[in-house]
Structures are given as structure tokens and as C-alpha cells.
Scaffold this active site. Structure first.
Site, mmCIF file in Angstrom:
data_model
loop_
_atom_site.group_PDB
_atom_site.id
_atom_site.type_symbol
_atom_site.label_atom_id
_atom_site.label_comp_id
_atom_site.label_asym_id
_atom_site.label_seq_id
_atom_site.Cartn_x
_atom_site.Cartn_y
_atom_site.Cartn_z
ATOM 1 N N LYS A 171 0.850 -1.204 0.000
ATOM 2 C CA LYS A 171 0.000 0.000 0.000
ATOM 3 C C LYS A 171 0.879 1.245 0.000
ATOM 4 O O LYS A 171 2.047 1.202 0.432
ATOM 5 C CB LYS A 171 -0.962 0.012 1.192
ATOM 6 C CG LYS A 171 -0.321 0.236 2.571
ATOM 7 C CD LYS A 171 -0.381 1.684 3.033
ATOM 8 C CE LYS A 171 0.520 1.979 4.134
ATOM 9 N NZ LYS A 171 1.232 2.618 4.854
ATOM 10 N N ASP B 112 -2.864 -1.331 10.133
ATOM 11 C CA ASP B 112 -3.022 -1.314 8.673
ATOM 12 C C ASP B 112 -3.635 -2.610 8.126
ATOM 13 O O ASP B 112 -3.924 -2.700 6.935
ATOM 14 C CB ASP B 112 -1.647 -1.132 7.994
ATOM 15 C CG ASP B 112 -1.190 0.320 8.023
ATOM 16 O OD1 ASP B 112 -2.034 1.216 8.221
ATOM 17 O OD2 ASP B 112 0.020 0.550 7.831
HETATM 18 O O1 C5P Z 1 -0.879 -0.963 14.992
HETATM 19 P P1 C5P Z 1 0.570 -1.157 14.740
HETATM 20 O O2 C5P Z 1 1.168 -2.252 15.588
HETATM 21 O O3 C5P Z 1 0.897 -1.335 13.299
HETATM 22 O O4 C5P Z 1 1.279 0.190 15.176
HETATM 23 C C1 C5P Z 1 2.644 0.279 15.411
HETATM 24 C C2 C5P Z 1 2.929 1.488 16.271
HETATM 25 O O5 C5P Z 1 2.653 2.689 15.552
HETATM 26 C C3 C5P Z 1 2.068 1.592 17.507
HETATM 27 O O6 C5P Z 1 2.654 0.927 18.593
HETATM 28 C C4 C5P Z 1 2.008 3.083 17.765
HETATM 29 O O7 C5P Z 1 3.183 3.499 18.421
HETATM 30 C C5 C5P Z 1 2.081 3.674 16.385
HETATM 31 N N1 C5P Z 1 0.744 4.033 15.848
HETATM 32 C C6 C5P Z 1 0.112 5.179 16.320
HETATM 33 N N2 C5P Z 1 -1.132 5.506 15.840
HETATM 34 C C7 C5P Z 1 -1.736 4.749 14.900
HETATM 35 C C8 C5P Z 1 -1.084 3.589 14.389
HETATM 36 C C9 C5P Z 1 0.158 3.270 14.886
HETATM 37 O O8 C5P Z 1 0.635 5.888 17.177
HETATM 38 N N3 C5P Z 1 -2.917 5.104 14.443
#
Ligand code: C5P
Length: 292
Positions: A10, A136
Site C-alpha cells: 500500500k 493497517d
Molecule cells: O498498529 P501497529 O502495531 O501497526 O502500530 C505500530 C505502532 O505505531 C504503535 O505501537 C504506535 O506506536 C504507532 N501508531 C500510532 N497511531 C496509529 C497507528 C500506529 O501511534 N494510528
């Protein structure tokens, strides 16, 4: 029994952060779409109840830390299935790059296992499960073009971009999304991209307006950590890409190019500066299965 799924990369046409939430995540507003750079996920039933994983790339973890492994485990927990599976990941999407490669592998694993195990779950249900794996993953379950809100899991499908080419250039170092978000100060964001301008441009199929509406509030944050990002952006502009932006938390930079011949020329020019460079087609159309 065996099945196979494509897991496309993406890109973010926009990425805006609205606020930091009490749970540590950020409320986002993003316009995301897909390009035809795929990982391939092969799923084979095995005797017993173990989940096995291997990958063509040494750069991705082969155990629970791999989001595809986690997807299989969570799907089994949710459905009560006690079957074994071997997951083979043919890795083509650069790792830790801002292209959602890991999330797309997880989403493709959910779609593929839904078929292999005859679970009959809808894409909506798979996306809900995906939200527990990563922000994502729900988007990647559909792999269409959408506005993503909330943590990234609240999705609204919108028209795909007009046909064009995308040049992707990934600096040598990968990046941790958590690191980049950790350095973001929402109250200090200088320029928020306009989601509504981007949506209008897509509705009108106006590529110039799409390019004019691109923006990513994480770009200055990652640029401050990796000088190569701004260097690649400059080069990409110089070599003739029309709109150039970092995707997600980076560090991959992409450039929009209307014609294939120019996209290939830009790739050749960039090769001296960057190892991982690709010219790919913009995809972004909804499909219920990415199998073929
Ligand atoms: O959800 P995911 O594990 O992919 O996110 C990785 C990190 O990115 C999270 O631990 C957070 O620190 C940050 N994040 C965020 N806000 C979001 C998505 C991700 O702060 N909407």
C-alpha cells in the site's frame, strides 16, 4: 490442501494525524491505495496443529513476531479451528518500509485461511480480526482505495486513482513505525493534508489534483531521522516524477508518473543512489479475492 494469495503493497496518498489518544495510538485520517508490488502467500495444510512459517527473505521473522503467523494464530483462536498450516512467504515488498508489507502478508493469510479452512467469514469479519493484528491490516484485507480513520481501522472505500505509474525507492535502512509516531508532536504539525481535496480529486479522476493534494505529516519526522529520505525525494523530482511523497512512516519515497517509459527511465536514474527501486502500476481497485 493448498491455496495461494497475493499481498499487495500500500501507499499513502495522504496521512494526517489529528490527536494523540490516551491509549498511546494516534487518531489518523489517511487516503490509502495499493500498487502492483506483491508478496505471495502459499498456505498448505499439514498434519497436527502447528503453525509453520518460512520466507524467501531472511529479513522477516519466521516465528510469532511475523504478522502472518500471528494472523493464523488469532484466526484459529477466534474460530476454534485446530488445524495445522505451513505458511510460505515469497517476499517482494521491502521490509520496514512504510508499504505495509507485513500487514498485507497478515491480511492475505486471513483471506487464504478463510478459504483453506472453509470458514465462510466475510471480508468485514476478517478486517475486524485484522485490527487486532495491526492498524493497517483491516485496510489490507480489502486492498482497495479507502479513507482510513481512527487507528487506521475505520474504512470508507473511495474511487481508485486514475491509471498511472508509481516509482518506489526504499532507502537502505528500515524504520520502526512506533519510533516515528513516538517523535511526532501533533500540536507542532505545520501542514495538514486535506483529505477532502484528495477525495474530490479521486472522484474527478484528476491526476494533477491528486498530486497537488498529497501530503504526509510523518514525512518531516522521518526526514529528521534519515537524511536519505530528502535526498531521494530531491532526486526523484529532478529525474521527472510529478508528485513525490514518503509513504506511511517511511522511509520509502514514491513518485507518481503518468507514463511507463518515464517511470522506467526514473528507475534507471535512481539505481545508482538506491538499491531497492521499482516502477509499478497503481492498482487500488476493490476485489473480493486477490487470488490468481
Ligand atoms: O498498529 P501497529 O502495531 O501497526 O502500530 C505500530 C505502532 O505505531 C504503535 O505501537 C504506535 O506506536 C504507532 N501508531 C500510532 N497511531 C496509529 C497507528 C500506529 O501511534 N494510528
Amino acid at each position: 490442501m493448498y491455496t495461494s494469495e497475493k499481498a499487495p503493497a500500500k501507499i499513502n496518498l495522504t496521512l494526517d494525524a489529528l490527536r494523540k489518544r490516551p491509549d498511546g495510538y494516534h487518531d489518523l485520517e489517511m487516503v490509502m491505495t495499493t500498487v502492483d508490488l506483491y508478496d505471495r502467500i502459499d498456505l498448505t495444510s499439514i498434519d497436527g496443529t502447528s503453525i509453520q512459517l518460512d520466507s524467501s527473505s531472511g529479513l522477516v521473522p519466521q516465528d510469532e513476531r511475523n504478522l502472518a503467523y500471528l494472523a493464523a494464530r488469532i484466526l484459529r483462536e477466534k474460530t476454534g479451528v485446530r488445524k495445522g498450516v505451513h505458511i510460505r512467504i515469497e517476499k517482494n515488498i521491502p521490509v520496514a518500509a512504510g508499504l505495509a508489507g507485513g500487514s498485507s502478508d497478515a491480511a492475505a493469510t486471513l483471506r487464504g485461511l478463510n478459504r483453506l479452512w472453509k470458514l465462510g467469514l466475510s471480508l468485514e469479519e476478517l478486517a475486524q480480526i485484522g485490527a487486532e493484528i495491526g492498524s493497517d491490516v483491516p485496510f489490507c484485507v480489502y486492498s482497495n482505495t479507502a479513507i482510513a480513520r481512527g487507528r487506521g481501522e475505520v474504512l470508507e472505500p473511495i474511487p481508485a486513482p486514475p491509471k498511472c505509474w508509481v516509482v518506489l525507492a526504499k532507502p537502505s535502512q528500515g524504520i520502526s513505525t512506533a519510533d516515528v509516531f513516538g517523535r511526532l508532536r501533533v500540536d507542532q504539525i505545520e501542514q495538514h493534508p486535506s483529505t477532502s481535496h484528495m477525495v474530490d480529486a479521486l472522484k474527478k479522476q484528476d491526476l494533477k489534483a491528486v498530486i497537488g493534494s498529497m501530503g504526509n505529516v510523518l514525512e518531516p519526522v522521518t526526514m529528521a531521522m534519515h537524511k536519505e529520505v530528502s535526498r531521494l525525494k530531491e532526486k526523484m523530482h529532478l529525474f521527472g516524477a510529478s508528485g513525490v511523497l514518503m509513504s506511511g512512516s517511511g522511509p520509502t519515497v514514491f513518485g507518481i508518473v503518468p507514463k511507463e517509459s518515464r517511470a522506467k527511465r526514473i528507475v534507471n536514474s535512481l539505481k545508482g543512489f538506491c538499491e531497492q527501486v521499482y516502477a509499478v502500476r497503481m492498482l487500488g481497485v476493490h476485489r473480493s479475492s486477490l487470488l490468481d
